[in-house]
Design a protein around this motif. Structure first.
Motif, PDB file in Angstrom:
ATOM      1  N   GLU A  71       0.832  -1.197   0.000  1.00  0.00           N
ATOM      2  CA  GLU A  71       0.000   0.000   0.000  1.00  0.00           C
ATOM      3  C   GLU A  71       0.868   1.249   0.000  1.00  0.00           C
ATOM      4  O   GLU A  71       1.888   1.311   0.680  1.00  0.00           O
ATOM      5  CB  GLU A  71      -0.903   0.010   1.234  1.00  0.00           C
ATOM      6  CG  GLU A  71      -1.931  -1.092   1.224  1.00  0.00           C
ATOM      7  CD  GLU A  71      -2.857  -0.993   2.416  1.00  0.00           C
ATOM      8  OE1 GLU A  71      -3.061   0.126   2.930  1.00  0.00           O
ATOM      9  OE2 GLU A  71      -3.364  -2.037   2.833  1.00  0.00           O
ATOM     10  N   THR A  72       0.443   2.215  -0.755  1.00  0.00           N
ATOM     11  CA  THR A  72       1.140   3.491  -0.779  1.00  0.00           C
ATOM     12  C   THR A  72       0.130   4.600  -0.507  1.00  0.00           C
ATOM     13  O   THR A  72      -1.076   4.404  -0.642  1.00  0.00           O
ATOM     14  CB  THR A  72       1.813   3.741  -2.143  1.00  0.00           C
ATOM     15  OG1 THR A  72       0.816   3.692  -3.155  1.00  0.00           O
ATOM     16  CG2 THR A  72       2.886   2.716  -2.426  1.00  0.00           C
ATOM     17  N   MET A  73       0.645   5.741  -0.150  1.00  0.00           N
ATOM     18  CA  MET A  73      -0.209   6.891   0.127  1.00  0.00           C
ATOM     19  C   MET A  73      -0.249   7.762  -1.127  1.00  0.00           C
ATOM     20  O   MET A  73       0.791   8.159  -1.643  1.00  0.00           O
ATOM     21  CB  MET A  73       0.336   7.681   1.309  1.00  0.00           C
ATOM     22  CG  MET A  73      -0.520   8.835   1.721  1.00  0.00           C
ATOM     23  SD  MET A  73       0.187   9.693   3.138  1.00  0.00           S
ATOM     24  CE  MET A  73      -0.875   9.101   4.418  1.00  0.00           C
ATOM     25  N   SER A  74      -1.446   8.040  -1.601  1.00  0.00           N
ATOM     26  CA  SER A  74      -1.589   8.872  -2.789  1.00  0.00           C
ATOM     27  C   SER A  74      -1.495  10.355  -2.408  1.00  0.00           C
ATOM     28  O   SER A  74      -1.522  10.708  -1.225  1.00  0.00           O
ATOM     29  CB  SER A  74      -2.925   8.597  -3.479  1.00  0.00           C
ATOM     30  OG  SER A  74      -3.987   9.045  -2.672  1.00  0.00           O
ATOM     31  N   ASN A  75      -1.395  11.203  -3.414  1.00  0.00           N
ATOM     32  CA  ASN A  75      -1.361  12.649  -3.154  1.00  0.00           C
ATOM     33  C   ASN A  75      -2.650  13.111  -2.496  1.00  0.00           C
ATOM     34  O   ASN A  75      -2.638  13.980  -1.624  1.00  0.00           O
ATOM     35  CB  ASN A  75      -1.131  13.417  -4.462  1.00  0.00           C
ATOM     36  CG  ASN A  75       0.300  13.288  -4.941  1.00  0.00           C
ATOM     37  OD1 ASN A  75       1.189  12.981  -4.163  1.00  0.00           O
ATOM     38  ND2 ASN A  75       0.505  13.517  -6.224  1.00  0.00           N
ATOM     39  N   LYS A  76      -3.763  12.522  -2.912  1.00  0.00           N
ATOM     40  CA  LYS A  76      -5.057  12.892  -2.328  1.00  0.00           C
ATOM     41  C   LYS A  76      -5.096  12.539  -0.835  1.00  0.00           C
ATOM     42  O   LYS A  76      -5.578  13.329  -0.020  1.00  0.00           O
ATOM     43  CB  LYS A  76      -6.182  12.181  -3.069  1.00  0.00           C
ATOM     44  CG  LYS A  76      -7.548  12.533  -2.562  1.00  0.00           C
ATOM     45  CD  LYS A  76      -8.622  11.765  -3.288  1.00  0.00           C
ATOM     46  CE  LYS A  76      -9.983  12.057  -2.667  1.00  0.00           C
ATOM     47  NZ  LYS A  76     -11.043  11.237  -3.249  1.00  0.00           N
ATOM     48  N   ASP A  77      -4.576  11.357  -0.499  1.00  0.00           N
ATOM     49  CA  ASP A  77      -4.530  10.956   0.909  1.00  0.00           C
ATOM     50  C   ASP A  77      -3.658  11.908   1.727  1.00  0.00           C
ATOM     51  O   ASP A  77      -4.006  12.279   2.848  1.00  0.00           O
ATOM     52  CB  ASP A  77      -3.980   9.531   1.042  1.00  0.00           C
ATOM     53  CG  ASP A  77      -4.899   8.495   0.431  1.00  0.00           C
ATOM     54  OD1 ASP A  77      -6.110   8.768   0.320  1.00  0.00           O
ATOM     55  OD2 ASP A  77      -4.396   7.414   0.066  1.00  0.00           O
ATOM     56  N   ALA A  78      -2.521  12.288   1.156  1.00  0.00           N
ATOM     57  CA  ALA A  78      -1.612  13.196   1.859  1.00  0.00           C
ATOM     58  C   ALA A  78      -2.236  14.577   2.042  1.00  0.00           C
ATOM     59  O   ALA A  78      -2.026  15.226   3.067  1.00  0.00           O
ATOM     60  CB  ALA A  78      -0.292  13.308   1.096  1.00  0.00           C
ATOM     61  N   PHE A  81      -5.026  14.424   4.862  1.00  0.00           N
ATOM     62  CA  PHE A  81      -4.608  14.172   6.238  1.00  0.00           C
ATOM     63  C   PHE A  81      -4.707  15.391   7.152  1.00  0.00           C
ATOM     64  O   PHE A  81      -5.278  15.290   8.245  1.00  0.00           O
ATOM     65  CB  PHE A  81      -3.193  13.585   6.257  1.00  0.00           C
ATOM     66  CG  PHE A  81      -2.697  13.298   7.631  1.00  0.00           C
ATOM     67  CD1 PHE A  81      -3.173  12.202   8.336  1.00  0.00           C
ATOM     68  CD2 PHE A  81      -1.778  14.126   8.246  1.00  0.00           C
ATOM     69  CE1 PHE A  81      -2.733  11.938   9.615  1.00  0.00           C
ATOM     70  CE2 PHE A  81      -1.328  13.876   9.524  1.00  0.00           C
ATOM     71  CZ  PHE A  81      -1.812  12.773  10.203  1.00  0.00           C
TER      72      PHE A  81
END
Length: 186
Positions: A71-78, A81
């Motif tokens: 799993e990676t963190m997308s730009n949208k997730d970042a 936050f």
């Protein structure tokens, strides 16, 4: 008729002052005590990071061998936050303003109980697999809950665990319940 005594005798007053002073005075700090405190703080801060990094590398290697993507963190997730964290802090502020301390303590106790049980069961998993006798089989389970049909299917829950993980969860629940009982009795 005797007049009541309004002054405290000197020896009682001095005794009370000395007793209060003994209770409120801080014992002097020693260099050894401060060194032990700082050393234990440094160790408690670095050991979880050290062991967690080795365990995450091992986990990523296992995923790579199985062909699964990590799993990676997308730009949208970042970007979401800070917004989600702000909403959480503001809601906690509102709770402190409108609810009594007992309800907030109950909410936080339940939250830390839940997270503590999950974290402890995850940490006990490798230990339990070594300790449990071979007569108890290690049966794998898979919970897979999806939404949609064929191409539009999305996973809601996709969790794999074994019977040893269930044993870890039961042990963690018992320890968590013991903690709750001790906290309530205090």
């Amino acid at each position: 008729m005797a007049e009541p005594v309004t002054e405290i005798p000197i020896n009682i007053q001095e005794s009370v002052i000395e007793a209060v002073k003994n209770v409120t005075d801080k014992p002097p700090s020693s260099i050894e005590g401060i060194a032990i405190a700082y050393l234990s703080l440094v160790i408690m801060a670095t050991l979880p990071i050290f062991f967690g990094s080795f365990r995450s590398v091992k986990y990523l290697k296992e995923q790579k061998e199985l062909g699964e993507q990590h799993e990676t963190m997308s730009n949208k997730d970042a970007l979401m936050f800070p917004l989600i964290a702000s909403v959480a802090l503001f809601s906690l502020y509102i709770c402190f303003q409108f609810f009594s301390k007992e309800y907030i303590n109950l909410l936080l106790t339940g939250y830390f109980f839940f997270l503590g049980v999950l974290a402890l069961s995850h940490l006990l998993s490798p230990v339990i697999s070594l300790v449990v006798p071979a007569s108890i089989p290690n049966i794998s389970y898979h919970i897979h809950f999806t939404r949609g049909e064929r191409d539009a299917r999305t996973d809601i829950i996709n969790y794999k665990f074994s019977s040893y993980d269930v044993i870890c969860l039961l042990i963690s629940l018992c320890l968590g319940a013991w903690y709750l009982l001790k906290k309530v009795s205090i």
